[in-house]
Design a protein around this motif. Structure first.
Motif, PDB file in Angstrom:
ATOM      1  N   GLN A 114     -11.057 -50.144 137.094  1.00 36.75           N
ATOM      2  CA  GLN A 114     -12.334 -49.671 136.580  1.00 36.75           C
ATOM      3  C   GLN A 114     -12.631 -50.279 135.202  1.00 36.75           C
ATOM      4  OE1 GLN A 114     -14.490 -47.795 138.415  1.00 36.75           O
ATOM      5  NE2 GLN A 114     -12.929 -48.251 139.986  1.00 36.75           N
ATOM      6  N   PRO A 115     -13.908 -50.465 134.877  1.00 32.37           N
ATOM      7  CA  PRO A 115     -14.272 -50.960 133.543  1.00 32.37           C
ATOM      8  C   PRO A 115     -13.907 -49.956 132.452  1.00 32.37           C
ATOM      9  CG  PRO A 115     -16.097 -51.184 135.092  1.00 32.37           C
ATOM     10  CD  PRO A 115     -15.078 -50.325 135.758  1.00 32.37           C
ATOM     11  N   LEU A 116     -13.815 -50.455 131.234  1.00 34.80           N
ATOM     12  CA  LEU A 116     -13.634 -49.632 130.048  1.00 34.80           C
ATOM     13  C   LEU A 116     -14.962 -49.549 129.307  1.00 34.80           C
ATOM     14  CD1 LEU A 116     -10.314 -51.250 128.751  1.00 34.80           C
ATOM     15  CD2 LEU A 116     -10.560 -49.233 130.231  1.00 34.80           C
ATOM     16  N   TYR A 117     -15.214 -48.404 128.623  1.00 36.40           N
ATOM     17  CA  TYR A 117     -16.474 -48.200 127.918  1.00 36.40           C
ATOM     18  C   TYR A 117     -16.206 -47.738 126.493  1.00 36.40           C
ATOM     19  CZ  TYR A 117     -18.422 -48.500 132.595  1.00 36.40           C
ATOM     20  OH  TYR A 117     -18.758 -48.949 133.851  1.00 36.40           O
ATOM     21  N   SER A 118     -17.082 -48.167 125.590  1.00 36.85           N
ATOM     22  CA  SER A 118     -16.891 -47.861 124.169  1.00 36.85           C
ATOM     23  C   SER A 118     -17.420 -46.501 123.762  1.00 36.85           C
ATOM     24  CB  SER A 118     -17.587 -48.933 123.314  1.00 36.85           C
ATOM     25  OG  SER A 118     -19.004 -48.859 123.475  1.00 36.85           O
ATOM     26  N   ASP A 119     -18.169 -45.816 124.632  1.00 38.01           N
ATOM     27  CA  ASP A 119     -18.803 -44.570 124.203  1.00 38.01           C
ATOM     28  C   ASP A 119     -17.799 -43.440 123.988  1.00 38.01           C
ATOM     29  OD1 ASP A 119     -18.217 -44.281 126.865  1.00 38.01           O
ATOM     30  OD2 ASP A 119     -20.213 -43.600 127.461  1.00 38.01           O
ATOM     31  N   GLY A 120     -16.541 -43.652 124.388  1.00 33.66           N
ATOM     32  CA  GLY A 120     -15.510 -42.654 124.104  1.00 33.66           C
ATOM     33  C   GLY A 120     -14.804 -42.887 122.782  1.00 33.66           C
ATOM     34  N   LEU A 121     -15.198 -43.939 122.066  1.00 35.14           N
ATOM     35  CA  LEU A 121     -14.591 -44.243 120.777  1.00 35.14           C
ATOM     36  C   LEU A 121     -15.400 -43.614 119.655  1.00 35.14           C
ATOM     37  CD1 LEU A 121     -14.052 -48.087 121.311  1.00 35.14           C
ATOM     38  CD2 LEU A 121     -12.360 -46.272 121.685  1.00 35.14           C
ATOM     39  N   LYS A 122     -14.741 -43.386 118.527  1.00 34.33           N
ATOM     40  CA  LYS A 122     -15.458 -42.980 117.317  1.00 34.33           C
ATOM     41  C   LYS A 122     -15.734 -44.236 116.505  1.00 34.33           C
ATOM     42  CE  LYS A 122     -15.274 -40.071 113.181  1.00 34.33           C
ATOM     43  NZ  LYS A 122     -16.694 -39.675 113.349  1.00 34.33           N
ATOM     44  N   MET A 180     -33.156 -44.414 110.807  1.00 31.99           N
ATOM     45  CA  MET A 180     -34.162 -45.331 110.264  1.00 31.99           C
ATOM     46  C   MET A 180     -35.467 -45.105 111.013  1.00 31.99           C
ATOM     47  SD  MET A 180     -32.062 -48.976 110.140  1.00 31.99           S
ATOM     48  CE  MET A 180     -31.626 -48.953 111.882  1.00 31.99           C
ATOM     49  N   ALA A 181     -36.571 -45.440 110.346  1.00 33.68           N
ATOM     50  CA  ALA A 181     -37.872 -45.354 111.015  1.00 33.68           C
ATOM     51  C   ALA A 181     -38.881 -46.215 110.289  1.00 33.68           C
ATOM     52  CB  ALA A 181     -38.352 -43.907 111.090  1.00 33.68           C
ATOM     53  N   ASN A 182     -39.820 -46.773 111.055  1.00 32.05           N
ATOM     54  CA  ASN A 182     -41.015 -47.382 110.484  1.00 32.05           C
ATOM     55  C   ASN A 182     -42.215 -46.779 111.214  1.00 32.05           C
ATOM     56  OD1 ASN A 182     -41.130 -48.703 112.971  1.00 32.05           O
ATOM     57  ND2 ASN A 182     -40.544 -50.707 112.176  1.00 32.05           N
ATOM     58  N   GLY A 183     -43.343 -47.414 111.176  1.00 32.34           N
ATOM     59  CA  GLY A 183     -44.498 -46.817 111.831  1.00 32.34           C
ATOM     60  C   GLY A 183     -44.498 -46.918 113.337  1.00 32.34           C
ATOM     61  N   HIS A 184     -43.528 -47.635 113.902  1.00 32.84           N
ATOM     62  CA  HIS A 184     -43.512 -47.880 115.341  1.00 32.84           C
ATOM     63  C   HIS A 184     -42.280 -47.322 116.039  1.00 32.84           C
ATOM     64  CE1 HIS A 184     -46.811 -50.590 114.461  1.00 32.84           C
ATOM     65  NE2 HIS A 184     -46.053 -51.262 113.618  1.00 32.84           N
ATOM     66  N   LEU A 185     -41.138 -47.337 115.352  1.00 33.07           N
ATOM     67  CA  LEU A 185     -39.867 -46.974 115.972  1.00 33.07           C
ATOM     68  C   LEU A 185     -39.094 -46.007 115.091  1.00 33.07           C
ATOM     69  CD1 LEU A 185     -38.659 -50.573 116.978  1.00 33.07           C
ATOM     70  CD2 LEU A 185     -39.953 -48.974 118.404  1.00 33.07           C
ATOM     71  N   ALA A 186     -38.317 -45.143 115.725  1.00 28.87           N
ATOM     72  CA  ALA A 186     -37.362 -44.289 115.022  1.00 28.87           C
ATOM     73  C   ALA A 186     -35.999 -44.481 115.669  1.00 28.87           C
ATOM     74  CB  ALA A 186     -37.778 -42.821 115.083  1.00 28.87           C
ATOM     75  N   VAL A 187     -34.968 -44.590 114.845  1.00 32.10           N
ATOM     76  CA  VAL A 187     -33.629 -44.935 115.311  1.00 32.10           C
ATOM     77  C   VAL A 187     -32.638 -43.896 114.809  1.00 32.10           C
ATOM     78  CG1 VAL A 187     -31.823 -46.710 115.309  1.00 32.10           C
ATOM     79  CG2 VAL A 187     -34.241 -47.375 115.176  1.00 32.10           C
ATOM     80  N   ASP A 188     -31.831 -43.364 115.721  1.00 27.14           N
ATOM     81  CA  ASP A 188     -30.734 -42.460 115.379  1.00 27.14           C
ATOM     82  C   ASP A 188     -29.440 -43.045 115.931  1.00 27.14           C
ATOM     83  OD1 ASP A 188     -31.746 -39.553 114.339  1.00 27.14           O
ATOM     84  OD2 ASP A 188     -33.250 -40.512 115.616  1.00 27.14           O
ATOM     85  N   ILE A 189     -28.400 -43.097 115.091  1.00 27.41           N
ATOM     86  CA  ILE A 189     -27.107 -43.645 115.501  1.00 27.41           C
ATOM     87  C   ILE A 189     -26.119 -42.497 115.636  1.00 27.41           C
ATOM     88  CG2 ILE A 189     -25.288 -45.304 114.982  1.00 27.41           C
ATOM     89  CD1 ILE A 189     -27.290 -46.750 113.170  1.00 27.41           C
ATOM     90  N   ALA A 190     -25.538 -42.334 116.835  1.00 30.65           N
ATOM     91  CA  ALA A 190     -24.583 -41.254 117.111  1.00 30.65           C
ATOM     92  C   ALA A 190     -23.199 -41.635 116.580  1.00 30.65           C
ATOM     93  CB  ALA A 190     -24.521 -40.992 118.613  1.00 30.65           C
ATOM     94  N   PRO A 191     -22.313 -40.650 116.411  1.00 31.80           N
ATOM     95  CA  PRO A 191     -20.967 -40.939 115.907  1.00 31.80           C
ATOM     96  C   PRO A 191     -20.185 -41.933 116.759  1.00 31.80           C
ATOM     97  CG  PRO A 191     -21.428 -38.600 115.734  1.00 31.80           C
ATOM     98  CD  PRO A 191     -22.566 -39.196 116.493  1.00 31.80           C
ATOM     99  N   ASN A 192     -20.480 -42.023 118.049  1.00 31.02           N
ATOM    100  CA  ASN A 192     -19.772 -42.994 118.891  1.00 31.02           C
ATOM    101  C   ASN A 192     -20.421 -44.377 118.879  1.00 31.02           C
ATOM    102  OD1 ASN A 192     -22.053 -42.595 120.430  1.00 31.02           O
ATOM    103  ND2 ASN A 192     -20.972 -41.995 122.309  1.00 31.02           N
ATOM    104  N   GLY A 193     -21.455 -44.551 118.049  1.00 26.68           N
ATOM    105  CA  GLY A 193     -22.096 -45.851 117.901  1.00 26.68           C
ATOM    106  C   GLY A 193     -23.245 -46.107 118.835  1.00 26.68           C
TER     107      GLY A 193
END
Length: 923
Positions: free
Chosen positions: A597-605, A546-559
């Protein structure tokens, strides 16, 4: 040589609710005050009793003992019962700046009405103290602040480091960011250092030898403070005899049954010149970190969210709307607003809003929140009904079949945004008077024909569009809500039920002026409109982009999110990683299980889906399916039962898991400078903490958080003596990290806890949920409802900006994020105010508007600002509806004798971090 004076102050620290529900504490309060009043009557030497700095104690007592009003007010007038300056003893960091002010105002007003207000800044048990307290107190005519936490006493013969929030004395100079100073008095030996004084000479000597030595260890003067009471402490009825014993045993001391007003007056004139100056917030920065109680900011997050929603609504919507309506000639609802605020503030005591009480307490709080919100809504609806006839919508009369609606921006700055509006496009009475009613004025009704719904459904809405005052067609999404029931409650007539056809319009509005309005209309599209807005528009620029005149956003497969700030070119990567870790602490403090240790969501699809694609907005939904430990292991229950201190616990997390599904809606609006998030989840795990992480990749030793009337700059690295692995802190609207060229702020709605991780990435961690099972503190109090099982929603936003010099711009967006839009539908018609109008027109670099209301003290319109920067600035007031002049007033909004009146337009010079309240003289 003058004898040291020992000031013995009788008091009780009264938590309205805590380890027992309110009514059980209430019962004991009535018994306490019954005994205090009887003691004051029968013992002339028992001079006074301090009612804990809060007037609500009197309200609570008289609710049960109304026949005692004259008796209790007599003792207040005589200075024997000491009340005020607050309405409640609030948690300062979990209640808004304006809520702190209303607390002070109502406390003063009610104490004065009862006879006398104690001009002492009393914070005996606050879980940290706001940095602007000296400025607030000084504006209220208070010269001394008394507090229990935030500064570490070292003793008069020890070396103290002011940069570490240490003081050799229990007395110090406390300075606000604007430079205002008051005398600070720390309960170096706590507020129970004179409780239960013995009458027996043998016991008394052992008692006083210790108590006097401890007091003299920290006192900078010969004025020694002994607090005769503690939490819910009954009054010591033999105190007169106990003090007589002390006088006989220690003739070199003068024992006085004192009060805070007299003690502070003596102290102000006795303090030496070498007092340590302590600046700003007092958050126990100089301790080991285990006793800060800071994690109350995340205990029972649902309470904080409800509180933010209602206090923001009251101060940022309801009061401004009521003031605007009053300017047009309508009565201002002083009493109703005071009731709403008082009901809300009954949830603001530290053991209440902090979420650190037994479950029964917090169930009752939700009822109070609902009551305060319902009253606030009623006030707003009444103000809008009055305003409906005052705003001119005749410009839409050129389009037949128009349905005008007015959008109100009650924030302090001009803003734009996307909002949904529900409109009634056909409305028919559900019941009509019978002929008998017309003749007899008896409320008898007969129903209309049964085919009413079918007739209402015939209206074709496909040919409608949205137009502004100039006739321009606005991109909008129009949805049919069908036929629905409604009713009106006329001021001078019986209720009027009806059925209506309703339409939902989603559109981008703005710019709408600050404290102003802008009008639009839903209307049939005419032939000349067909060529307008026909080009397809979308903010979606590719798969998961997504993008407007101020920001551009890219969503990776891991969210995770990659966010580009187009004006600076700065790219922020790996945003929106969720963290889940065990929590074996309690409602006061977080404790991660040792070695786990904590768990992290970046290893999920993640499952990523486009759910909205409109010209004005676009949204993706990101879904994470996550297996997390179901609970702590079985050792935790035994450690709780045996009162094992939470830093010493050895339990870990269980091996069995439950599913945590996180549904994150990511929204970008057409002209927005912020990226919005809404996370929904059903928590079925216990004993854990859920956070979301935003690495900024900005190096620096400090970060910045919205606090009480200031953007506080805080050290990211704790002091050398800090032992707690966690360094979480409080915020209100946002937390931010920046350098000279770029910055990232994380705004929120009711998510008061954050941490800037010491990971080399400048990562901002925002707490979404903390689930624990016990109160903590002095015993074993199970709190299963603090596990917060069930559905939750968290809302926050990312605001990139162009570095330190633009930090106040990010703050403006964050304050707007917490300010709801208000919409009112009305018919086409003339009105006093044009369809686009501002009731206050002002300018000022780095200034934030916090209040727009009518003063209960003077009846004048008042507006309050604070300087978010540490540099001087200027407030330019261009106009205020119907006003010819403005003058500066105090935080209590009282009339100021001989204050200069500035003819409008005018300019007022504002000091760094100054809080300024201006009152307006109307024509």
């Amino acid at each position: 040589m003058t004898k040291p004076q020992v000031h013995v102050i009788s008091h009780t620290h009264w938590d309205r609710e805590w380890y027992m529900p309110y009514e059980k504490h209430h019962f004991r309060l009535v018994r306490l005050l019954d005994s205090v009043l009887d003691l004051l009557d029968r013992d002339e030497h028992f001079r006074s009793f301090h009612l804990d700095g809060q007037t609500i104690i009197v309200d609570d007592y008289l609710q049960v003992r109304p026949e005692q009003r004259e008796r209790i007010t007599r003792f207040i007038r005589e200075g024997r019962l000491i009340i005020g300056p607050w309405y409640v003893l609030q948690d300062e960091f979990l209640t808004s700046a304006e809520a702190n002010v209303r607390n002070l105002q109502i406390g003063h007003r009610e104490a004065s009405a009862l006879g006398r207000v104690a001009k002492v800044g009393y914070f005996p048990d606050s879980f940290g103290n706001m940095g602007q307290a000296p400025q607030l107190l000084a504006q209220a005519g208070i010269r001394v602040a008394v507090f229990g936490r935030g500064v570490r006493p070292k003793g008069k013969h020890a070396r103290a480091d002011a940069s570490s929030y240490e003081s050799p004395y229990s007395e110090m100079v406390w300075e606000s960011p604007d430079g205002t100073r008051v005398l600070g008095v720390l309960f170096a030996n706590w507020y129970n250092n004179g409780m239960e004084i013995p009458v027996d000479a043998g016991q008394a000597r052992a008692y006083w030898d210790k108590r006097l030595a401890n007091a003299e260890k920290y006192a900078s003067t010969s004025q020694l403070l002994l607090m005769n009471g503690c939490d819910h402490q009954p009054v010591q009825e033999d105190l007169t005899a106990a003090l007589q014993t002390a006088r006989e045993l220690y003739p070199n001391y003068e024992f006085v049954h004192s009060n805070f007003v007299d003690y502070c007056e003596m102290l102000v004139h006795a303090t030496p010149d070498d007092l340590t100056v302590i600046a700003g917030e007092l958050r126990s920065q100089g301790t080991d970190g285990w006793g800060t109680l800071v994690n109350t900011a995340s205990a029972r997050v649902y309470l904080k969210q409800a509180n933010e929603r209602i206090q923001s609504y009251l101060e940022k919507v309801v009061e401004p709307l009521a003031a605007i309506s009053h300017l047009s000639g309508y009565a201002y609802p002083h009493a109703e607003l005071a009731y709403a605020w008082k009901t809300l503030m009954q949830n603001h005591p530290h053991d209440s809003i902090c979420g650190c009480s037994v479950d029964e307490v917090h169930r009752e709080m939700m009822t109070r929140f609902a009551k305060a919100e319902a009253m606030a809504q009623a006030i707003a609806e009444d103000s809008l009904k009055e305003l409906a006839v005052k705003i001119d919508t005749s410009a839409f009369g050129t389009r037949a079949g128009s349905f005008p609606f007015i959008v109100f921006n009650t924030a302090g700055r001009e803003r734009s945004g996307v909002l949904s509006v529900d409109l009634e496009v056909d409305k028919r009475p559900l019941l009509v008077p019978t002929p008998e009613e017309a003749a007899t004025n008896v409320s008898l009704y007969q129903p209309l024909p049964q085919n009413m719904a079918a007739e209402l459904e015939k209206l074709d809405i496909t040919g409608f569009g949205v137009f502004d005052l100039d006739g321009n067609r606005i991109d909008a999404e129009i949805a049919d809500l069908g036929v629905q029931f409604g009713y009106m409650l006329p001021d001078h007539g019986f209720r009027q039920p009806y059925m209506s056809r309703r339409i939902r319009v989603k559109l981008s509005v703005g710019p709408v002026p600050a404290l102003g309005c802008k009008s639009y209309a839903l209307a049939p599209i005419e032939e000349q409109d067909l060529q307008v807005g026909t080009e397809p528009k979308s903010l979606v620029t590719g798969p998961c982009r997504m993008a407007n005149g101020h920001l551009a956003v890219d969503i990776a497969p891991n969210g995770t999110i990659e966010l580009t700030h187009l004006s600076t070119g700065r790219v922020y990567r790996n945003l929106l990683t969720f963290e889940d870790t065990g929590d074996i602490g309690n409602e006061y403090m977080f404790m991660q299980p040792p070695g786990v240790q904590p768990l992290y969501s970046d290893g999920l699809k993640a499952e990523i889906k486009l759910v909205e694609d409109l010209p004005c907005t676009a949204s993706y939904e990101i879904v994470h399916e996550w297996e997390i430990p179901a609970n702590a292991d079985s050792l935790l229950d035994k450690e709780r039962q045996y009162l094992v201190a939470f830093p010493l616990r050895k339990c870990g997390r269980a091996n069995n898991t439950v599913s945590l599904k996180l549904r994150t809606l990511v929204t970008l609006d057409a002209d927005a400078r912020e990226l919005k998030f809404r996370v929904r989840f059903d928590n079925q795990a216990t004993d854990h903490r859920l956070r979301v992480l935003f690495p900024t990749a900005i190096a620096g030793t400090q970060h910045h958080a919205d606090s009480i009337f200031e953007i506080a700059s805080r050290n990211t690295q704790p002091s050398a003596g800090w032992k707690n692995p966690s360094y979480t802190q409080h915020q209100h609207a946002f937390v931010a990290i920046d350098d000279d060229a770029s910055g990232l702020a994380v705004a929120n709605r009711g998510l008061n806890e954050y941490e800037v991780l010491r990971d080399g990435q400048g990562t901002i961690a925002l707490t979404l949920l903390r689930a624990v099972g016990e109160l903590g503190d002095w015993g074993h109090f199970p709190t299963p409802e603090a596990q917060c099982l069930g559905e939750h929603t968290a809302e926050f936003a990312l605001i990139p900006y162009a570095g330190e010099s633009s930090r106040h711009n990010a703050a403006t967006i964050a304050y707007g994020f917490q300010t709801p839009w208000t919409v009112m539908q009305k018919e086409v018609g003339k009105g006093r105010y044009p369809g686009e109008y501002a009731w206050l027109d002002w300018e000022g670099e780095a200034l934030a508007l916090s209040s727009f209301k009518i003063s209960a003290e003077t009846g004048d319109l008042v507006a309050r600002w604070f300087n978010t920067s540490r540099t001087p600035t200027a407030l330019r007031i261009l106009s205020a509806d119907g006003a010819e002049a403005a003058y500066k007033t105090t935080i209590l909004e009282e009339a100021v004798p001989l204050e200069v009146r500035h003819a409008l337009p005018c300019v007022m010079q504002i000091r760094p971090a100054e809080i300024i309240t201006a009152a307006f003289v109307r024509r």
